[in-house]
Scaffold this motif. Structure first.
Motif, PDB file in Angstrom:
ATOM      1  N   LYS A  55      29.468 -42.143  -9.912  1.00 38.89           N
ATOM      2  CA  LYS A  55      29.504 -41.135  -8.263  1.00 38.89           C
ATOM      3  C   LYS A  55      29.046 -42.576  -7.849  1.00 38.89           C
ATOM      4  N   SER A  56      29.177 -43.644  -8.385  1.00 37.03           N
ATOM      5  CA  SER A  56      28.121 -45.040  -8.021  1.00 37.03           C
ATOM      6  C   SER A  56      27.771 -45.321  -7.449  1.00 37.03           C
ATOM      7  N   LEU A  57      26.346 -44.329  -7.411  1.00 41.29           N
ATOM      8  CA  LEU A  57      25.582 -44.033  -6.456  1.00 41.29           C
ATOM      9  C   LEU A  57      24.205 -45.438  -6.867  1.00 41.29           C
ATOM     10  N   LEU A  58      23.370 -46.156  -6.136  1.00 44.47           N
ATOM     11  CA  LEU A  58      22.732 -47.369  -6.396  1.00 44.47           C
ATOM     12  C   LEU A  58      21.472 -46.397  -7.234  1.00 44.47           C
ATOM     13  N   THR A  59      20.969 -45.745  -7.615  1.00 47.67           N
ATOM     14  CA  THR A  59      19.785 -45.437  -8.156  1.00 47.67           C
ATOM     15  C   THR A  59      20.163 -44.048  -8.791  1.00 47.67           C
ATOM     16  N   ASP A  60      18.957 -43.865  -9.904  1.00 47.30           N
ATOM     17  CA  ASP A  60      18.731 -43.200 -11.406  1.00 47.30           C
ATOM     18  C   ASP A  60      18.190 -41.825 -10.962  1.00 47.30           C
ATOM     19  N   ALA A  61      17.838 -41.180 -11.867  1.00 49.94           N
ATOM     20  CA  ALA A  61      17.768 -40.704 -12.612  1.00 49.94           C
ATOM     21  C   ALA A  61      15.904 -40.251 -11.504  1.00 49.94           C
ATOM     22  N   ALA A  62      15.285 -41.184 -12.286  1.00 51.00           N
ATOM     23  CA  ALA A  62      13.531 -41.418 -12.979  1.00 51.00           C
ATOM     24  C   ALA A  62      13.739 -41.840 -10.640  1.00 51.00           C
ATOM     25  N   GLU A  63      14.024 -42.474 -10.000  1.00 53.15           N
ATOM     26  CA  GLU A  63      13.802 -42.569  -8.770  1.00 53.15           C
ATOM     27  C   GLU A  63      13.716 -41.390  -8.286  1.00 53.15           C
ATOM     28  N   VAL A  64      15.207 -40.838  -8.629  1.00 54.20           N
ATOM     29  CA  VAL A  64      14.915 -39.147  -7.625  1.00 54.20           C
ATOM     30  C   VAL A  64      14.081 -38.820  -8.307  1.00 54.20           C
ATOM     31  N   HIS A  65      13.410 -38.293  -9.178  1.00 56.01           N
ATOM     32  CA  HIS A  65      12.431 -37.434  -9.271  1.00 56.01           C
ATOM     33  C   HIS A  65      11.303 -37.797  -8.640  1.00 56.01           C
ATOM     34  N   GLY A  66      10.336 -39.225  -8.630  1.00 53.53           N
ATOM     35  CA  GLY A  66      10.084 -39.545  -7.857  1.00 53.53           C
ATOM     36  C   GLY A  66       9.956 -39.647  -6.886  1.00 53.53           C
ATOM     37  N   ILE A  67      11.057 -39.519  -6.201  1.00 54.98           N
ATOM     38  CA  ILE A  67      11.226 -38.979  -4.374  1.00 54.98           C
ATOM     39  C   ILE A  67      10.955 -37.385  -4.621  1.00 54.98           C
ATOM     40  N   ILE A  68      11.261 -36.521  -4.717  1.00 57.70           N
ATOM     41  CA  ILE A  68      11.200 -35.771  -5.656  1.00 57.70           C
ATOM     42  C   ILE A  68      10.026 -35.063  -5.143  1.00 57.70           C
ATOM     43  N   VAL A  69       8.549 -35.550  -6.490  1.00 55.47           N
ATOM     44  CA  VAL A  69       7.654 -35.499  -6.849  1.00 55.47           C
ATOM     45  C   VAL A  69       6.467 -36.028  -5.606  1.00 55.47           C
ATOM     46  N   GLY A  70       7.016 -37.033  -4.993  1.00 51.98           N
ATOM     47  CA  GLY A  70       6.296 -37.696  -3.958  1.00 51.98           C
ATOM     48  C   GLY A  70       6.622 -36.963  -2.414  1.00 51.98           C
ATOM     49  N   GLN A  71       7.793 -36.091  -2.646  1.00 53.69           N
ATOM     50  CA  GLN A  71       7.635 -35.342  -1.453  1.00 53.69           C
ATOM     51  C   GLN A  71       7.218 -33.792  -1.728  1.00 53.69           C
ATOM     52  N   LEU A  72       6.676 -33.579  -2.667  1.00 56.67           N
ATOM     53  CA  LEU A  72       6.167 -31.482  -2.424  1.00 56.67           C
ATOM     54  C   LEU A  72       5.090 -32.490  -2.648  1.00 56.67           C
ATOM     55  N   SER A  73       4.300 -33.167  -3.474  1.00 60.35           N
ATOM     56  CA  SER A  73       2.487 -33.990  -3.781  1.00 60.35           C
ATOM     57  C   SER A  73       2.684 -34.247  -2.521  1.00 60.35           C
ATOM     58  N   GLY A  74       3.196 -35.004  -1.520  1.00 60.45           N
ATOM     59  CA  GLY A  74       2.449 -34.669  -0.296  1.00 60.45           C
ATOM     60  C   GLY A  74       2.554 -33.817   1.151  1.00 60.45           C
ATOM     61  N   GLY A  75       2.816 -32.903   0.172  1.00 61.28           N
ATOM     62  CA  GLY A  75       3.582 -31.212   1.356  1.00 61.28           C
ATOM     63  C   GLY A  75       4.151 -30.914   2.551  1.00 61.28           C
ATOM     64  N   LEU A  76       5.201 -31.811   1.873  1.00 61.33           N
ATOM     65  CA  LEU A  76       6.708 -30.795   2.209  1.00 61.33           C
ATOM     66  C   LEU A  76       6.599 -29.700   1.696  1.00 61.33           C
TER      67      LEU A  76
END
Length: 188
Positions: free
Chosen positions: A18-39
């Motif tokens: 889909k020509s998105l300028l991200t990868d699975a590692a970054e997306v996973h990191g964002i999600i883990v950060g959100q969850l770990s930050g208390g979202l």
């Protein structure tokens, strides 16, 4: 050592198609950060902040979002696992060393972005976690060594373990749901 390399590959392929300028590692990191930050785990705002970070606020394609939803659900289960089953979503050890380093820094950058979106009160964090967050800020700037060798592989594996432990510490301090949080001793 890594969680579901096939999920990493599937999500990376879907993002690339889909020509998105991200990868699975970054997306996973964002999600883990959100969850770990208390979202809050049931709070759907994570989707909006994720697409803001990875796609300039534009909705992600349905098939990509389906993979991201699956990844988030598995990640949350793994973070809450008493057996410490959480793993970083990174390319497997057979990937070129440079690719592993780049994915590691992208994961950490994603984690820090997701963690900051959740807006945890770092002043309330343990000294150990505060130090880990400072260390992650430095790891996010890591460069690929010119001549990686076997010692570089060992150091990278140790770095991955440190990042994994830091994320689990953050989740334990800020991300655990109230019914799973350790009881605080009563003051008399």
């Amino acid at each position: 050592m890594y969680q579901a390399p096939s999920l990493f590959e599937a999500l990376t392929e879907a993002l690339n198609s889909k020509s998105l300028l991200t990868d699975a590692a970054e997306v996973h990191g964002i999600i883990v950060g959100q969850l770990s930050g208390g979202l809050a785990h049931e709070d759907e705002s994570w989707r909006a902040s994720l697409v803001d970070l990875v796609n300039n606020g534009e909705a992600l394609p349905v098939e990509v979002m389906r993979l991201v939803d699956d990844m988030r659900n598995v990640t949350l289960e793994n973070l809450m696992d008493d057996q410490l089953g959480f793993r970083l979503l990174l390319p497997d050890d057979s990937a070129p060393f440079e690719e592993q380093i780049v994915a590691t820094t992208q994961w950490v950058q994603g984690f820090l972005a997701g963690f900051s979106i959740a807006q945890p009160q770092l002043k309330d964090a343990s000294e150990d976690l505060q130090e880990c967050i400072r260390d992650l800020s430095e790891i996010a700037l890591l460069d690929v060594p010119e001549d990686p060798d076997e010692e570089s592989d060992i150091a990278l594996n140790e770095l991955h373990e440190y990042i994994r432990i830091a994320a689990m510490m953050a989740f334990a301090e800020f991300g655990l749901p109230p019914n799973k949080a350790p009881e605080k001793p009563a003051l008399h």
